[in-house]
Write a protein that holds these residues in place. Sequence first.
Motif, short mmCIF file in Angstrom:
data_model
loop_
_atom_site.label_atom_id
_atom_site.label_comp_id
_atom_site.label_asym_id
_atom_site.label_seq_id
_atom_site.Cartn_x
_atom_site.Cartn_y
_atom_site.Cartn_z
N GLU A 1 0.82 -1.21 0.00
CA GLU A 1 0.00 0.00 0.00
C GLU A 1 0.86 1.26 0.00
OE1 GLU A 1 -2.85 -0.02 3.12
OE2 GLU A 1 -3.94 -1.78 2.35
N GLU A 2 1.95 1.23 0.77
CA GLU A 2 2.84 2.39 0.80
C GLU A 2 3.55 2.56 -0.53
OE1 GLU A 2 5.89 4.59 3.83
OE2 GLU A 2 5.77 2.40 3.94
N ARG A 3 3.94 1.44 -1.16
CA ARG A 3 4.58 1.53 -2.47
C ARG A 3 3.64 2.17 -3.49
NH1 ARG A 3 5.67 -3.39 -3.24
NH2 ARG A 3 7.89 -3.39 -2.71
N MET A 4 2.39 1.72 -3.53
CA MET A 4 1.45 2.26 -4.49
C MET A 4 1.17 3.74 -4.23
SD MET A 4 0.92 -0.04 -6.69
CE MET A 4 -0.38 0.82 -7.57
N ALA A 5 1.00 4.09 -2.95
CA ALA A 5 0.75 5.49 -2.61
C ALA A 5 1.94 6.36 -2.99
CB ALA A 5 0.44 5.62 -1.12
N SER A 6 3.15 5.88 -2.72
CA SER A 6 4.35 6.64 -3.06
C SER A 6 4.50 6.80 -4.56
CB SER A 6 5.59 5.94 -2.49
OG SER A 6 5.57 5.91 -1.07
N MET A 7 4.22 5.75 -5.30
CA MET A 7 4.34 5.83 -6.76
C MET A 7 3.32 6.78 -7.35
SD MET A 7 5.41 1.94 -7.89
CE MET A 7 5.88 2.47 -9.55
N ARG A 8 2.11 6.84 -6.78
CA ARG A 8 1.12 7.81 -7.27
C ARG A 8 1.61 9.23 -7.08
NH1 ARG A 8 -2.78 4.16 -5.11
NH2 ARG A 8 -2.78 5.28 -3.12
N ILE A 9 2.21 9.50 -5.93
CA ILE A 9 2.72 10.85 -5.66
C ILE A 9 3.83 11.21 -6.64
CG2 ILE A 9 4.01 12.24 -3.98
CD1 ILE A 9 2.46 10.69 -1.79
N LYS B 1 2.54 11.93 -10.12
CA LYS B 1 1.96 13.26 -10.23
C LYS B 1 3.04 14.32 -10.40
CE LYS B 1 -2.35 12.46 -7.71
NZ LYS B 1 -3.16 12.82 -6.51
N ARG B 2 4.14 14.17 -9.65
CA ARG B 2 5.25 15.12 -9.81
C ARG B 2 5.82 15.04 -11.22
NH1 ARG B 2 8.86 13.59 -4.58
NH2 ARG B 2 7.38 14.15 -2.93
N LEU B 3 6.03 13.81 -11.68
CA LEU B 3 6.59 13.62 -13.02
C LEU B 3 5.66 14.19 -14.08
CD1 LEU B 3 8.81 12.49 -14.80
CD2 LEU B 3 7.78 10.22 -14.58
N ALA B 4 4.36 13.97 -13.93
CA ALA B 4 3.39 14.53 -14.87
C ALA B 4 3.47 16.05 -14.89
CB ALA B 4 1.98 14.07 -14.51
N TYR B 5 3.60 16.66 -13.71
CA TYR B 5 3.70 18.12 -13.62
C TYR B 5 4.91 18.63 -14.40
CZ TYR B 5 4.76 22.72 -11.76
OH TYR B 5 5.08 24.05 -11.66
N PHE B 6 6.08 18.04 -14.17
CA PHE B 6 7.29 18.50 -14.85
C PHE B 6 7.21 18.26 -16.35
CE2 PHE B 6 9.31 17.86 -10.54
CZ PHE B 6 9.53 19.21 -10.31
N LEU B 7 6.61 17.15 -16.76
CA LEU B 7 6.45 16.88 -18.20
C LEU B 7 5.54 17.92 -18.84
CD1 LEU B 7 6.10 13.00 -18.09
CD2 LEU B 7 7.85 14.24 -19.38
N LYS C 1 1.28 14.30 -23.80
CA LYS C 1 0.64 12.99 -23.78
C LYS C 1 1.28 12.09 -22.71
CE LYS C 1 -0.86 12.99 -28.62
NZ LYS C 1 -0.64 12.39 -29.97
N GLU C 2 2.59 12.19 -22.56
CA GLU C 2 3.25 11.43 -21.50
C GLU C 2 2.73 11.86 -20.14
OE1 GLU C 2 7.50 11.29 -21.62
OE2 GLU C 2 7.55 11.15 -23.80
N ALA C 3 2.54 13.15 -19.98
CA ALA C 3 2.03 13.66 -18.70
C ALA C 3 0.63 13.11 -18.43
CB ALA C 3 2.01 15.18 -18.71
N MET C 4 -0.22 13.09 -19.45
CA MET C 4 -1.58 12.57 -19.26
C MET C 4 -1.59 11.09 -18.93
SD MET C 4 -4.09 14.54 -21.95
CE MET C 4 -3.14 14.17 -23.43
N SER C 5 -0.64 10.35 -19.50
CA SER C 5 -0.60 8.91 -19.24
C SER C 5 -0.24 8.58 -17.80
CB SER C 5 0.41 8.23 -20.18
OG SER C 5 1.75 8.54 -19.81
N LEU C 6 0.35 9.54 -17.09
CA LEU C 6 0.75 9.31 -15.70
C LEU C 6 -0.35 9.67 -14.71
CD1 LEU C 6 4.37 10.72 -16.02
CD2 LEU C 6 3.77 8.35 -15.50
N VAL C 7 -1.42 10.27 -15.20
CA VAL C 7 -2.58 10.62 -14.35
C VAL C 7 -2.14 11.55 -13.22
CG1 VAL C 7 -4.61 9.77 -13.14
CG2 VAL C 7 -3.50 8.34 -14.86
N GLY C 8 -1.83 12.77 -13.58
CA GLY C 8 -1.47 13.77 -12.59
C GLY C 8 -2.71 14.36 -11.93
N ASP C 9 -2.53 15.47 -11.22
CA ASP C 9 -3.69 16.11 -10.61
C ASP C 9 -4.53 16.78 -11.69
OD1 ASP C 9 -2.53 18.64 -11.21
OD2 ASP C 9 -1.46 18.61 -9.30
N ARG C 10 -5.70 17.30 -11.31
CA ARG C 10 -6.63 17.84 -12.30
C ARG C 10 -6.04 18.99 -13.09
NH1 ARG C 10 -12.46 17.93 -9.07
NH2 ARG C 10 -12.68 15.65 -8.84
N ARG C 11 -5.32 19.86 -12.40
CA ARG C 11 -4.74 21.02 -13.08
C ARG C 11 -3.71 20.58 -14.11
NH1 ARG C 11 -2.81 26.03 -9.50
NH2 ARG C 11 -5.06 25.99 -9.14
#
Length: 327
Positions: free
Chosen positions: A253-261, A264-270, A291-301
Amino acid sequence: MSRADSVSVVIPTYNRAHCIRRAVESALDQSAPPDEVLVIDDGSTDDTESVVKAIESPIVRYVKKKNGGVSAARNLGVDLATGHWIAFLDSDDTWRPTKLELQLRCLSATGSSVCFTGVAAEGGERPDGIAELDPDLPADECRSYPRPVEFIARSLIHPLVVSLMISKDVLIDAGGFDEDMVAAEDTALFYDLTCKHDIALLNTPLVDITTDRVVAGLSDQRNAGAAAARLDCAIRVQAKALGHISGQALHPEERMASMRIVRKRLAYFLSRRSEVAHAMGDHIAGKRLAKEAMSLVGDRRTMARSLMLTFGYRWLVPRLRRKWPSD
């Protein structure tokens, strides 16, 4: 062979004649004095050399090199250092008098090879992430964490290199500072260390950092080329962070939560790198990055920005060129 308690201080500097003396003196005025202070001048064109050489201390060594960036300067200082421990200080920051003493005590008590302390900004803020990394760590106490890869995702910021004391052997084993990176080299090192070594945190602000710059740093620039280089480094570091997290023995659970965070950071920078690509006229790269950013499912903004940069970038280009000028 160096003593187990010997400390070498490495101070990289570039055109900081106005403040370098203050930094060096804060290292010399420690309650547990260092064994040597290495000032690595990264090709300064001001009076840095004369200012440093005017400091009357037999343990201050001035070394001038061709300009190659802060990572190259730090790595040279590490190569030249004779101490068992390496501590870093930037030329526009200062240490409080007990910094080295308290860190040596913390390292001895915990058996760690890496120790970060708190820092204080000019307004009193603590931009060191310690409160987020361990909210239960009391003020003025130290604690060691075994290979805390989970630290990567716990805070948007991380302890700063100017607060770091580290075994020279451990730093060399970690590969030092990546000289190919123009930004985020300290983040890359912190992430690497969390995967291989116990890290001690000392929850006391022992470094005073300044935001006053006479020479603009990369983070102050809006130039598209400089921004692209900076964002490329951030993307590289966050992509590597995903590998760090997936390869460590974390609770699922911690691994999945950490990877989601981190995603989101990676999507933002992309998405921001997509903006710069469009501003520079490289629309193929701009759409690919979005498109790479969208594939990572970042935050709404971030998702909304990436969607516009994929399908509506033509309407955004004039504004993006003002935001990220090429001149």
